[in-house]
Design a protein around this motif. Structure first.
Motif, PDB file in Angstrom:
ATOM      1  N   GLY A 203       1.003   4.558  -2.793  1.00 20.20           N
ATOM      2  CA  GLY A 203       0.611   5.665  -2.261  1.00 20.20           C
ATOM      3  C   GLY A 203      -0.686   5.597  -1.472  1.00 20.20           C
ATOM      4  N   LYS A 204      -1.053   4.723  -0.959  1.00 19.53           N
ATOM      5  CA  LYS A 204      -2.235   4.347   0.065  1.00 19.53           C
ATOM      6  C   LYS A 204      -2.087   4.463   1.204  1.00 19.53           C
ATOM      7  CE  LYS A 204      -4.546   1.510  -3.461  1.00 19.53           C
ATOM      8  NZ  LYS A 204      -5.145   0.073  -3.967  1.00 19.53           N
ATOM      9  N   TRP A 205      -1.625   6.058   1.791  1.00 17.85           N
ATOM     10  CA  TRP A 205      -1.162   6.023   3.050  1.00 17.85           C
ATOM     11  C   TRP A 205      -1.951   5.485   4.117  1.00 17.85           C
ATOM     12  CZ3 TRP A 205       3.278   7.616   1.153  1.00 17.85           C
ATOM     13  CH2 TRP A 205       3.065   8.567   0.000  1.00 17.85           C
ATOM     14  N   THR A 206      -3.017   5.870   4.303  1.00 18.55           N
ATOM     15  CA  THR A 206      -3.959   5.367   5.394  1.00 18.55           C
ATOM     16  C   THR A 206      -3.828   3.602   5.667  1.00 18.55           C
ATOM     17  OG1 THR A 206      -5.626   7.173   5.306  1.00 18.55           O
ATOM     18  CG2 THR A 206      -6.124   5.245   6.643  1.00 18.55           C
ATOM     19  N   GLU A 207      -3.984   3.121   4.607  1.00 15.28           N
ATOM     20  CA  GLU A 207      -4.156   1.701   4.618  1.00 15.28           C
ATOM     21  C   GLU A 207      -2.690   1.069   5.117  1.00 15.28           C
ATOM     22  OE1 GLU A 207      -5.247   3.396   2.141  1.00 15.28           O
ATOM     23  OE2 GLU A 207      -7.252   2.557   1.460  1.00 15.28           O
ATOM     24  N   SER A 208      -1.637   1.689   4.283  1.00 18.02           N
ATOM     25  CA  SER A 208      -0.326   1.180   4.657  1.00 18.02           C
ATOM     26  C   SER A 208       0.097   1.595   6.307  1.00 18.02           C
ATOM     27  CB  SER A 208       0.800   2.100   3.805  1.00 18.02           C
ATOM     28  OG  SER A 208       2.078   1.754   4.058  1.00 18.02           O
TER      29      SER A 208
ATOM     30  N   ASN B  52       0.804  -1.274  -0.351  1.00 16.62           N
ATOM     31  CA  ASN B  52       0.063   0.217  -0.021  1.00 16.62           C
ATOM     32  C   ASN B  52       0.822   1.472  -0.034  1.00 16.62           C
ATOM     33  OD1 ASN B  52      -3.275  -0.347   0.339  1.00 16.62           O
ATOM     34  ND2 ASN B  52      -1.968  -2.076   1.429  1.00 16.62           N
ATOM     35  N   TYR B  53       1.968   1.141   0.581  1.00 15.01           N
ATOM     36  CA  TYR B  53       2.995   2.289   0.566  1.00 15.01           C
ATOM     37  C   TYR B  53       3.377   2.631  -1.028  1.00 15.01           C
ATOM     38  CZ  TYR B  53       7.589   4.625   1.284  1.00 15.01           C
ATOM     39  OH  TYR B  53       8.556   5.507   1.146  1.00 15.01           O
ATOM     40  N   ASN B  54       3.755   1.514  -1.673  1.00 12.25           N
ATOM     41  CA  ASN B  54       4.240   1.489  -2.785  1.00 12.25           C
ATOM     42  C   ASN B  54       3.047   2.105  -3.778  1.00 12.25           C
ATOM     43  OD1 ASN B  54       6.702   0.239  -2.392  1.00 12.25           O
ATOM     44  ND2 ASN B  54       5.881  -1.791  -3.047  1.00 12.25           N
TER      45      ASN B  54
END
Length: 631
Positions: free
Chosen positions: A394-399, A390-392
């Motif tokens: 750009g899904k910040w909250t989930e990551s 998720n970081y890869n």
């Protein structure tokens, strides 16, 4: 008279009991003395064999001879009414009772007194290091830790060094390393025992270093080392436990077993170590590897160990090979949770190494991680792999949510380090430092972690700490250390040194050891650093290569925004996520004032994240619909 009654009359049984008890006490005393002087193990083994061999000799002597006031006489020479065996029996009974009392005292002192003396109200470092949450961590930001974070004095600590591969086939290196890692994973569960993570303990492999120096750097009192010899379905594992404080061998043992019994061997070694280190009263966390076997398919297990070995090596070729090994393990045993979780983690990491093929790797990471969580919802490795995925993207909250949970479940440093990485990219610089420091307690000499500690120091304008961390990264053989030193020297105005490190980085790229600019771009950037009139050419080359360090030095704000928007709109979210962490550095203070930068933060979803989670270190809201950075 029956044989048994005759044995009793001649005190043969009493002599045998007294001999066994006295011999045991004597051997314990000799064992202690041999440990103090560091004598080889075979001496004790010979003495035990002699003690066993002496028993029948003593029994025969008691049958044939009798102790009399006049001295030792043959039993056949003594008249029945003149025998003093009854009086001798009373003396032997008293002697045996005294010896048994000595045994009880010895066992009590050996097993219980050290444990009582170690009890205190001080926090348990094992618990502190293995369970990291945002609520219980209170490390001080801005402080550069020493190589090995200081543990609570008096608490046991152990480093598991990589076992040597003694097999004829050098390709079995993965198996010997895997045994060491599996033992480490077992021992890290023990309450009250601090065990540095794999990446730090294995950092000394192949280095001709004294055990005491390794223990000093890892800040441990004990070291476990050994060797593995694998031939077909047979395996021989030798392990030895060393007390570094006294330079003595506490315990050693060799196991010759079939491969199918490998989990039982791991349990036995872990149990022996716990017993020898006198922490047997705190073994509630030690789980049986044999009782909860990750897989019953030994070929799948070997594939998994090979995949772990390749994953640790990093680099695109090794990571691709690791994926194949993990896929093979999962195919052989579809219920092998660790194989699916390892596959997810490996694919997510490879996405960062090979961003041009990131979409395929991200999809693989998603499928494998989801399946692993279906098998075990508390798989920290699977949670970390999905968090990194998720970081890869750009899904910040989930990551952040996934990595926070993974760091709370895991006793390994990776989830905590990844959590810090995402916090840093999203602007929570001080909180990221706390996570990196927490990971450093678990993994004191992990080069990649040292690099990101250096990045954090640069973000906080602490160049002295950054130099320390980047140098440790270089010393650890991690290519990112060279990139860090390039950035640091640009910041310090040491342009020739910066160019030297840039050229070194490019050489690593050519050798396939790192990512970075090609030689032609490096030459253009180097020329621009030396000659300000070539600045525009340098900026163009830096944009082509995504060299934010050079763009920051050239104060190329508009070009940097253009590069980041290209990454965002072109779906290159892996590169964008990594880039975001660097934009909080003082080098980009003017860029952070640009309206285009504020729009970029909105487009990447960071503003929405901050509204939900809290504003980062360098940005604050202005009313409900606006914000400002570097206030």
């Amino acid at each position: 008279m029956s044989l048994f009654n005759e044995l009793k009359r001649r005190n043969v049984i009493r002599v045998g009991i007294a001999y066994v008890v006295a011999a045991w006490l004597l051997l314990q005393a000799i064992d202690f003395a041999l440990d103090v002087i560091g004598a080889p193990n075979w001496i004790m083994q010979v003495l035990v064999m002699l003690g066993v061999a002496g028993l029948p000799v003593v029994l025969a002597f008691a049958w044939v001879f009798e102790m009399t006031p006049e001295g030792i006489k043959r039993e056949s020479e003594i008249q029945q009414d003149a025998s003093v065996t009854a009086h001798t029996a009373k003396k032997l009974d008293k002697l045996t009772i005294a010896l048994l009392i000595a045994v009880v005292v010895f066992v009590t002192v050996d097993r219980f007194i050290p444990e009582m003396g170690s009890e205190s109200n001080s926090p348990d470092p094992g618990a502190q290091a293995s369970l990291v949450t945002e609520e219980n961590l209170t490390l001080t930001p801005g402080t550069a830790l020493p190589i090995a974070a200081k543990a609570t004095p008096g608490k046991p600590s152990l480093a598991v060094l990589p076992f040597a591969n003694m097999s004829a086939d050098p390709d079995n290196e993965y198996f010997s390393e895997g045994m060491s890692e599996e033992l480490l994973n077992l021992l890290v569960q023990v309450k009250g025992l601090r065990v540095p993570s794999r990446t730090s303990s294995f950092a000394f492999k192949g280095k001709n270093m004294d055990i005491k120096e390794i223990a000093r750097q890892l800040n441990v009192s004990h070291v476990l080392e050994g060797s593995v010899r694998k031939s077909g379905n047979q395996v021989r594992i030798t392990a030895q436990l060393i007390d570094v404080t006294t330079d003595t061998h506490m315990w050693s043992k060799t196991y010759d077993r079939e491969l199918k019994n490998i989990f039982a061997i791991q349990d036995e070694i872990a149990t022996e170590i716990v017993r020898e280190m006198k922490i047997a009263l705190n073994t509630s966390g030690l789980k049986s590897r044999e009782a909860s076997q990750p897989t019953k398919n030994m070929q799948a297990y070997q594939d998994y160990l090979r995949g772990r070995h390749l994953f640790i090596q990093r680099g695109i070729p090794s990571l691709k090979a690791s994926i194949k090994a993990m896929q093979s393990a999962a195919a052989r045993d579809p219920d092998f949770t660790e194989a699916w979780a390892g596959l997810s983690m490996t694919a997510a990491v490879l996405s960062g190494w090979d961003p041009d093929n990131a979409n395929a790797y991200n999809q693989l990471a998603l499928e494998a991680g989801t399946h692993a969580l279906e098998l075990d919802k508390n798989s920290a490795t699977a949670l970390a792999g999905l968090g990194l995925l998720n970081y890869n993207e750009g899904k910040w909250t989930e990551s952040l949510e996934l990595l926070k949970r993974a760091s709370e479940l895991s006793k390994d440093s990776s989830p905590t380090y990844f959590y810090g990485l995402v916090l840093q990219s999203t602007g929570y610089i001080k909180r990221a430092l706390e996570m990196f420091q927490a990971a450093e307690i678990l993994d004191p000499v992990y080069p990649q972690l040292q690099y990101y500690l250096g990045v954090n120091a640069m973000l906080q304008n602490d160049t002295a700490a950054a130099k320390l961390y980047f140098q440790r990264t270089v010393d650890g053989g991690n290519a990112n250390g060279v990139r860090g030193m390039y950035w640091l020297n640009l910041k310090l105005g040491e342009l020739e040194k910066a160019i030297e490190f840039l050229q070194q980085n490019t050489a690593q790229v050519v050798a396939g050891l790192a990512t970075g600019p090609v030689q032609a771009s490096t030459d253009i950037i180097s020329a621009a650093l030396r000659d300000p009139s070539r600045r525009q050419a340098g900026i163009k080359a830096a944009v082509t290569e995504g060299d934010l360090f050079a763009l920051g030095h050239f104060s190329a704000g508009p070009e940097t925004i253009e590069l980041l928007n290209t990454q965002l709109n072109g779906g290159k979210t892996v590169r964008l996520s990594v880039s975001m962490a660097l934009l909080w550095a003082p080098d980009f203070s003017s860029l952070r004032q640009m309206p285009e930068f504020k729009q970029l933060l909105t487009d990447t979803g960071l503003v929405e994240l901050w509204k939900q989670r809290g504003w980062p270190d360098l940005c604050q809201p202005l009313g409900e619909d606006d914000f400002q950075c570097d206030m």
